[in-house]
Design a protein around this motif. Structure first.
Motif, PDB file in Angstrom:
ATOM      1  N   GLU A  96       0.811  -1.212   0.000  1.00 22.76           N
ATOM      2  CA  GLU A  96       0.000   0.000   0.000  1.00 22.76           C
ATOM      3  C   GLU A  96       0.848   1.266   0.000  1.00 22.76           C
ATOM      4  O   GLU A  96       0.321   2.362   0.213  1.00 22.76           O
ATOM      5  CB  GLU A  96      -0.926   0.006   1.230  1.00 22.76           C
ATOM      6  CG  GLU A  96      -1.818  -1.204   1.357  1.00 22.76           C
ATOM      7  CD  GLU A  96      -2.806  -1.313   0.211  1.00 22.76           C
ATOM      8  OE1 GLU A  96      -3.272  -0.251  -0.260  1.00 22.76           O
ATOM      9  OE2 GLU A  96      -3.105  -2.440  -0.220  1.00 22.76           O
ATOM     10  N   GLN A  97       2.137   1.148  -0.250  1.00 23.67           N
ATOM     11  CA  GLN A  97       2.998   2.321  -0.169  1.00 23.67           C
ATOM     12  C   GLN A  97       2.695   3.352  -1.252  1.00 23.67           C
ATOM     13  O   GLN A  97       3.053   4.531  -1.115  1.00 23.67           O
ATOM     14  CB  GLN A  97       4.468   1.896  -0.207  1.00 23.67           C
ATOM     15  CG  GLN A  97       4.910   1.237   1.091  1.00 23.67           C
ATOM     16  CD  GLN A  97       6.351   0.751   1.046  1.00 23.67           C
ATOM     17  OE1 GLN A  97       7.021   0.832   0.016  1.00 23.67           O
ATOM     18  NE2 GLN A  97       6.834   0.233   2.167  1.00 23.67           N
ATOM     19  N   ALA A 101       2.731   7.533  -0.983  1.00 23.70           N
ATOM     20  CA  ALA A 101       3.363   8.427  -1.950  1.00 23.70           C
ATOM     21  C   ALA A 101       2.363   9.444  -2.486  1.00 23.70           C
ATOM     22  O   ALA A 101       2.663  10.651  -2.591  1.00 23.70           O
ATOM     23  CB  ALA A 101       3.970   7.613  -3.091  1.00 23.70           C
ATOM     24  N   LEU A 102       1.157   8.994  -2.820  1.00 22.91           N
ATOM     25  CA  LEU A 102       0.133   9.915  -3.304  1.00 22.91           C
ATOM     26  C   LEU A 102      -0.280  10.912  -2.225  1.00 22.91           C
ATOM     27  O   LEU A 102      -0.592  12.071  -2.515  1.00 22.91           O
ATOM     28  CB  LEU A 102      -1.091   9.132  -3.793  1.00 22.91           C
ATOM     29  CG  LEU A 102      -0.985   8.467  -5.164  1.00 22.91           C
ATOM     30  CD1 LEU A 102      -2.285   7.766  -5.511  1.00 22.91           C
ATOM     31  CD2 LEU A 102      -0.633   9.484  -6.235  1.00 22.91           C
ATOM     32  N   GLY A 130      -8.956  22.023   3.143  1.00 23.45           N
ATOM     33  CA  GLY A 130      -9.910  21.000   3.536  1.00 23.45           C
ATOM     34  C   GLY A 130      -9.851  19.788   2.633  1.00 23.45           C
ATOM     35  O   GLY A 130      -9.800  18.640   3.103  1.00 23.45           O
ATOM     36  N   ALA A 131      -9.844  20.021   1.311  1.00 18.64           N
ATOM     37  CA  ALA A 131      -9.788  18.912   0.358  1.00 18.64           C
ATOM     38  C   ALA A 131      -8.458  18.173   0.437  1.00 18.64           C
ATOM     39  O   ALA A 131      -8.425  16.931   0.399  1.00 18.64           O
ATOM     40  CB  ALA A 131     -10.027  19.441  -1.061  1.00 18.64           C
ATOM     41  N   GLY A 132      -7.362  18.923   0.565  1.00 19.74           N
ATOM     42  CA  GLY A 132      -6.047  18.285   0.636  1.00 19.74           C
ATOM     43  C   GLY A 132      -5.882  17.431   1.880  1.00 19.74           C
ATOM     44  O   GLY A 132      -5.372  16.305   1.819  1.00 19.74           O
ATOM     45  N   LEU A 139      -6.275   8.570   1.901  1.00 22.56           N
ATOM     46  CA  LEU A 139      -5.247   7.707   1.315  1.00 22.56           C
ATOM     47  C   LEU A 139      -4.451   6.974   2.394  1.00 22.56           C
ATOM     48  O   LEU A 139      -4.156   5.777   2.251  1.00 22.56           O
ATOM     49  CB  LEU A 139      -4.303   8.544   0.451  1.00 22.56           C
ATOM     50  CG  LEU A 139      -4.872   9.049  -0.881  1.00 22.56           C
ATOM     51  CD1 LEU A 139      -3.933  10.076  -1.517  1.00 22.56           C
ATOM     52  CD2 LEU A 139      -5.100   7.879  -1.831  1.00 22.56           C
ATOM     53  N   MET A 140      -4.105   7.672   3.464  1.00 19.96           N
ATOM     54  CA  MET A 140      -3.258   7.058   4.484  1.00 19.96           C
ATOM     55  C   MET A 140      -4.014   6.032   5.317  1.00 19.96           C
ATOM     56  O   MET A 140      -3.504   4.948   5.598  1.00 19.96           O
ATOM     57  CB  MET A 140      -2.670   8.131   5.393  1.00 19.96           C
ATOM     58  CG  MET A 140      -1.630   9.022   4.731  1.00 19.96           C
ATOM     59  SD  MET A 140      -0.133   8.138   4.222  1.00 19.96           S
ATOM     60  CE  MET A 140       0.563   7.682   5.806  1.00 19.96           C
ATOM     61  N   LYS A 141      -5.231   6.348   5.715  1.00 29.35           N
ATOM     62  CA  LYS A 141      -5.947   5.462   6.634  1.00 29.35           C
ATOM     63  C   LYS A 141      -6.804   4.434   5.909  1.00 29.35           C
ATOM     64  O   LYS A 141      -6.905   3.277   6.342  1.00 29.35           O
ATOM     65  CB  LYS A 141      -6.815   6.288   7.579  1.00 29.35           C
ATOM     66  CG  LYS A 141      -7.362   5.472   8.744  1.00 29.35           C
ATOM     67  CD  LYS A 141      -7.815   6.356   9.877  1.00 29.35           C
ATOM     68  CE  LYS A 141      -8.198   5.524  11.106  1.00 29.35           C
ATOM     69  NZ  LYS A 141      -8.565   6.367  12.250  1.00 29.35           N
TER      70      LYS A 141
END
Length: 364
Positions: A96-97, A101-102, A130-132, A139-141
Motif C-alpha cells: 500500500e505504499q 506516496a500519493l 480541507g480537500a487536501g 489515502l493514508m488510513k
C-alpha cells in the motif's frame, strides 16, 4: 546631468571594476593576501574532498547488496537504492505504499496551490486545505472505497513528517491568533491568564510537552476522551507552535500605529471589523519574516516525535541502516535525509523571501 554652457551630458564616474574590488577586499595588505590565499586553498581542498567522497569515488550500485561498497573509499549510495522505501514510508505496508506516496503529493500540491496569489481568498484557501487534508487522510488510513485500513501506528516516513507539520500549522496558527488577541484584551484577568499560559508553554521544552501528551495525558482523561496517541502529539505540538507564534503576531500588532485603529473606530467599524480588516493584515505583514522562521522550525521539530515512538523520516532513516548489512552507511543515510529537509526548508524560505518582496516588508 549636463554642464551649464553646452548642455552636454556629463557622465558619472564609473566605480572600480571587479578585479579592483577583489584586490581591495581580499588582498589590500600582505597579511590580508596571505589569509585570503590560505582560506581559498583550504576551501578548495575541502570542496575537492567532499566531491571526491560524494561523486568521484562513490558507489552507485543498485544490486541491493552492500558487497560493492566494502572496498570503496567514497560514499555508498547503494544504501539509498536498497532502503529508500523504509526512509520514505517507514512501517507502512509494502503493498500500500503507493497510497503514502500519493498522500505526500497531495500535501505538496495543497501547499503549492496555497502559495499562488490567485488562491489568496478565505474560501479558496479553506477549500484547498480541507480537500487536501481529507484526501491525505483517506489515502493514508483507508477503510473505505476499497482501500484496506491502515492504523496510525503504521504510518511513517516522509508522509508522517508532512502530516504532523501540516496539522501542527493548521491547528496552531489560528490558535496563535486567538491567543494574541486574548493577550491584548482590556480585561486584566483575560490578558494575564493568557500571558501565563503562553509563558508557561514557552518555558517548557517541546520534548517534555510531546511526552506529556503522549504518555501522561491518558492517565488524566477517561477512555472515550483520550483519542489516538498521534493526535495527542499533534495537539501538543500545535500548542507549542501557537505559544511562540502568538508572541510573533502580538509583536506585529504592536508595530501597527495606534492611529490606524483609531481611524477605523472613527469610521464606525466594530471590533471584529477593525481586527480583520485593519489590524491583522498589517500585523501579519510586519510579522512575516518571523512567521516564516517559525514554520521552518516547526518542520524541523517534527523529528522529535521519535521519542514517543513514531517513525517519521528521521526514525525511518535510522531503521534503514539499522541492519548489520548497512550499518556502516549511516553517514550516507543522514546526508540523504538532510537533503530532503534542506529541500523543504529552502523552498519555504525562498517563498518567504518572495512574499517579503511582494509585500515590501521592511519598506516604509
Amino acid at each position: 546631468m549636463a554642464d551649464a554652457v553646452g548642455m552636454n551630458p556629463v557622465l558619472a564616474p564609473q566605480g572600480p571594476g571587479f578585479s579592483a574590488n577583489l584586490k581591495r577586499r581580499f588582498f589590500a595588505t600582505p597579511l590580508q593576501a596571505l589569509i585570503s590565499g590560505v582560506s581559498l586553498a583550504l576551501l578548495l581542498w575541502v570542496a575537492w574532498n567532499v566531491l571526491d567522497w560524494a561523486l568521484f569515488s562513490a558507489v552507485f550500485d543498485t544490486s541491493g547488496t552492500a558487497d560493492a561498497c566494502h572496498a570503496a573509499t567514497g560514499a555508498c549510495w547503494s544504501v539509498i537504492a536498497a532502503r529508500w522505501r523504509i526512509i520514505f514510508f517507514g512501517l507502512y505496508p509494502y503493498e500500500e505504499q503507493w497510497r503514502s506516496a500519493l498522500a505526500c503529493v497531495a500535501v505538496v500540491a495543497m501547499t503549492v496551490l496555497s502559495c499562488i496569489p490567485a488562491f489568496w481568498t478565505g474560501r479558496r484557501i479553506a477549500i484547498i486545505w480541507g480537500a487536501g487534508t481529507a484526501l491525505f487522510y483517506l489515502l493514508m488510513k483507508g477503510g473505505i472505497l476499497g482501500l484496506p485500513y491502515v492504523g496510525e501506528e503504521m504510518w511513517g516516513g516522509l508522509a508522517l513528517t508532512l502530516f504532523i507539520f501540516v496539522m501542527t500549522c493548521l491547528i496552531g496558527f489560528p490558535l496563535a491568533i486567538c491567543l494574541a488577541l486574548l493577550r491584548r484584551s482590556q480585561l486584566p484577568w483575560i490578558s494575564r491568564t493568557t500571558g501565563l499560559i503562553i509563558d508557561g508553554v514557552r518555558s517548557l521544552p517541546l520534548i517534555s510537552i510531546l511526552f506529556t501528551f503522549a504518555i501522561v495525558v491518558p492517565f488524566m482523561l477517561p477512555q472515550w476522551l483520550q483519542g489516538d496517541k498521534l493526535y495527542r502529539v499533534i495537539i501538543g505540538s500545535a500548542l507549542f507552535f501557537a505559544a511562540y507564534q502568538a508572541e510573533i503576531v502580538r509583536g506585529g500588532m504592536q508595530g501597527v500605529p495606534m492611529g490606524q485603529e483609531e481611524a477605523a473606530m472613527s469610521l464606525g467599524l466594530n471590533y471584529w471589523q477593525r481586527i480583520s480588516r485593519i489590524l491583522l493584515p498589517q500585523a501579519m505583514r510586519n510579522a512575516l519574516p518571523a512567521t516564516i522562521n517559525q514554520f521552518v522550525i516547526a518542520f524541523k521539530e517534527t523529528s522529535l516525535v521519535i521519542i514517543v515512538g513514531f517513525f517519521e523520516i528521521l526514525a525511518s532513516g535510522n531503521a534503514a541502516f539499522g541492519t548489520g548489512e548497512w550499518r556502516f552507511a549511516y553517514v550516507e543515510v543522514y546526508v540523504f535525509i538532510a537533503l530532503i529537509y534542506f529541500t523543504f526548508v529552502f523552498s519555504l524560505s525562498r517563498y518567504g523571501a518572495f512574499l517579503e518582496r511582494r509585500m515590501s516588508v521592511g519598506e516604509r
